[in-house]
Design a protein around this motif. Structure first.
Motif, PDB file in Angstrom:
ATOM      1  N   ASN A 286       0.861  -1.182   0.000  1.00 59.87           N
ATOM      2  CA  ASN A 286       0.000   0.000   0.000  1.00 59.87           C
ATOM      3  C   ASN A 286       0.895   1.228   0.000  1.00 59.87           C
ATOM      4  O   ASN A 286       1.923   1.249   0.676  1.00 59.87           O
ATOM      5  N   PRO A 287       0.540   2.265  -0.733  1.00 58.12           N
ATOM      6  CA  PRO A 287       1.386   3.456  -0.756  1.00 58.12           C
ATOM      7  C   PRO A 287       1.432   4.143   0.616  1.00 58.12           C
ATOM      8  O   PRO A 287       0.462   4.140   1.365  1.00 58.12           O
ATOM      9  N   THR A 288       2.586   4.691   0.932  1.00 56.81           N
ATOM     10  CA  THR A 288       2.772   5.412   2.192  1.00 56.81           C
ATOM     11  C   THR A 288       2.131   6.785   2.076  1.00 56.81           C
ATOM     12  O   THR A 288       2.301   7.480   1.092  1.00 56.81           O
ATOM     13  N   ILE A 289       1.395   7.163   3.105  1.00 56.40           N
ATOM     14  CA  ILE A 289       0.802   8.494   3.166  1.00 56.40           C
ATOM     15  C   ILE A 289       1.517   9.229   4.286  1.00 56.40           C
ATOM     16  O   ILE A 289       1.436   8.839   5.448  1.00 56.40           O
ATOM     17  N   GLY A 290       2.249  10.287   3.939  1.00 60.99           N
ATOM     18  CA  GLY A 290       3.012  11.017   4.949  1.00 60.99           C
ATOM     19  C   GLY A 290       4.268  10.268   5.326  1.00 60.99           C
ATOM     20  O   GLY A 290       5.089   9.954   4.484  1.00 60.99           O
ATOM     21  N   VAL A 291       4.405   9.945   6.617  1.00 59.02           N
ATOM     22  CA  VAL A 291       5.586   9.245   7.116  1.00 59.02           C
ATOM     23  C   VAL A 291       5.133   8.099   8.002  1.00 59.02           C
ATOM     24  O   VAL A 291       4.244   8.256   8.827  1.00 59.02           O
ATOM     25  N   GLU A 292       5.748   6.932   7.817  1.00 60.41           N
ATOM     26  CA  GLU A 292       5.507   5.795   8.706  1.00 60.41           C
ATOM     27  C   GLU A 292       6.780   5.543   9.495  1.00 60.41           C
ATOM     28  O   GLU A 292       7.883   5.840   9.038  1.00 60.41           O
ATOM     29  N   PHE A 293       6.627   4.987  10.673  1.00 55.75           N
ATOM     30  CA  PHE A 293       7.727   4.840  11.606  1.00 55.75           C
ATOM     31  C   PHE A 293       7.743   3.429  12.167  1.00 55.75           C
ATOM     32  O   PHE A 293       6.698   2.863  12.469  1.00 55.75           O
ATOM     33  N   THR A 294       8.924   2.844  12.287  1.00 54.26           N
ATOM     34  CA  THR A 294       9.050   1.560  12.961  1.00 54.26           C
ATOM     35  C   THR A 294      10.361   1.547  13.731  1.00 54.26           C
ATOM     36  O   THR A 294      11.284   2.299  13.421  1.00 54.26           O
ATOM     37  N   SER A 295      10.444   0.723  14.740  1.00 52.03           N
ATOM     38  CA  SER A 295      11.694   0.583  15.485  1.00 52.03           C
ATOM     39  C   SER A 295      11.906  -0.884  15.833  1.00 52.03           C
ATOM     40  O   SER A 295      10.953  -1.652  15.955  1.00 52.03           O
ATOM     41  N   LYS A 296      13.167  -1.229  15.964  1.00 54.57           N
ATOM     42  CA  LYS A 296      13.531  -2.609  16.261  1.00 54.57           C
ATOM     43  C   LYS A 296      14.847  -2.586  17.027  1.00 54.57           C
ATOM     44  O   LYS A 296      15.737  -1.808  16.712  1.00 54.57           O
ATOM     45  N   THR A 297      14.962  -3.425  18.054  1.00 49.26           N
ATOM     46  CA  THR A 297      16.194  -3.521  18.817  1.00 49.26           C
ATOM     47  C   THR A 297      17.003  -4.703  18.300  1.00 49.26           C
ATOM     48  O   THR A 297      16.501  -5.824  18.221  1.00 49.26           O
ATOM     49  N   LEU A 298      18.233  -4.425  17.937  1.00 45.82           N
ATOM     50  CA  LEU A 298      19.143  -5.451  17.428  1.00 45.82           C
ATOM     51  C   LEU A 298      20.159  -5.769  18.514  1.00 45.82           C
ATOM     52  O   LEU A 298      20.681  -4.871  19.165  1.00 45.82           O
ATOM     53  N   VAL A 299      20.462  -7.049  18.705  1.00 45.23           N
ATOM     54  CA  VAL A 299      21.444  -7.466  19.699  1.00 45.23           C
ATOM     55  C   VAL A 299      22.685  -7.958  18.956  1.00 45.23           C
ATOM     56  O   VAL A 299      22.597  -8.870  18.130  1.00 45.23           O
ATOM     57  N   LEU A 300      23.822  -7.345  19.263  1.00 44.60           N
ATOM     58  CA  LEU A 300      25.079  -7.731  18.637  1.00 44.60           C
ATOM     59  C   LEU A 300      25.672  -8.949  19.335  1.00 44.60           C
ATOM     60  O   LEU A 300      25.210  -9.364  20.403  1.00 44.60           O
ATOM     61  N   SER A 301      26.718  -9.517  18.762  1.00 47.83           N
ATOM     62  CA  SER A 301      27.316 -10.730  19.320  1.00 47.83           C
ATOM     63  C   SER A 301      27.906 -10.511  20.710  1.00 47.83           C
ATOM     64  O   SER A 301      28.007 -11.454  21.495  1.00 47.83           O
ATOM     65  N   ASP A 302      28.290  -9.271  21.045  1.00 45.89           N
ATOM     66  CA  ASP A 302      28.832  -8.986  22.381  1.00 45.89           C
ATOM     67  C   ASP A 302      27.751  -8.488  23.341  1.00 45.89           C
ATOM     68  O   ASP A 302      28.047  -7.874  24.349  1.00 45.89           O
ATOM     69  N   ASN A 303      26.485  -8.736  22.994  1.00 43.77           N
ATOM     70  CA  ASN A 303      25.309  -8.390  23.802  1.00 43.77           C
ATOM     71  C   ASN A 303      25.030  -6.893  23.899  1.00 43.77           C
ATOM     72  O   ASN A 303      24.196  -6.482  24.700  1.00 43.77           O
ATOM     73  N   ARG A 304      25.719  -6.073  23.117  1.00 38.63           N
ATOM     74  CA  ARG A 304      25.339  -4.664  23.048  1.00 38.63           C
ATOM     75  C   ARG A 304      24.072  -4.569  22.209  1.00 38.63           C
ATOM     76  O   ARG A 304      23.849  -5.365  21.311  1.00 38.63           O
ATOM     77  N   ARG A 305      23.244  -3.581  22.532  1.00 38.31           N
ATOM     78  CA  ARG A 305      21.962  -3.411  21.846  1.00 38.31           C
ATOM     79  C   ARG A 305      21.958  -2.113  21.054  1.00 38.31           C
ATOM     80  O   ARG A 305      22.429  -1.092  21.527  1.00 38.31           O
ATOM     81  N   ILE A 306      21.379  -2.210  19.863  1.00 40.73           N
ATOM     82  CA  ILE A 306      21.199  -1.038  19.019  1.00 40.73           C
ATOM     83  C   ILE A 306      19.710  -0.910  18.742  1.00 40.73           C
ATOM     84  O   ILE A 306      19.084  -1.852  18.258  1.00 40.73           O
TER      85      ILE A 306
END
Length: 80
Positions: free
Chosen positions: A41-61
């Motif tokens: 479906n076409p985007t109207i305006g701005v859509e937002f998402t977030s996700k937490t990534l865990v690195l191999s040394d357990n740091r989170r982004i």
């Protein structure tokens, strides 16, 4: 009482800007859900998402991704 729990070490902000119908929304969907969308479906305006990534040394982004509609008014985000 306020309790603050830090859930990430870093914050990554990505703003997708581009021409209409080039796949910006599909790219965000695959990043967020891990699969291609059934229907786009076409985007109207701005859509937002977030996700937490865990690195191999357990740091989170925490990655925040803004998906803009491919309209001229959103190109100002990248102009200086």
């Amino acid at each position: 009482m306020i309790i603050f729990i830090r859930v990430s070490n870093f914050l990554l902000l990505v703003i997708l800007v581009g021409d209409p119908a080039v796949g910006k929304t599909n790219m965000v969907y695959v990043f967020d859900k891990g699969r291609k969308p059934i229907a786009a479906n076409p985007t109207i305006g701005v859509e937002f998402t977030s996700k937490t990534l865990v690195l191999s040394d357990n740091r989170r982004i925490k990655a925040q991704i803004w998906d803009t509609a491919g309209q001229e008014q959103f190109r100002a985000v990248t102009m200086r």
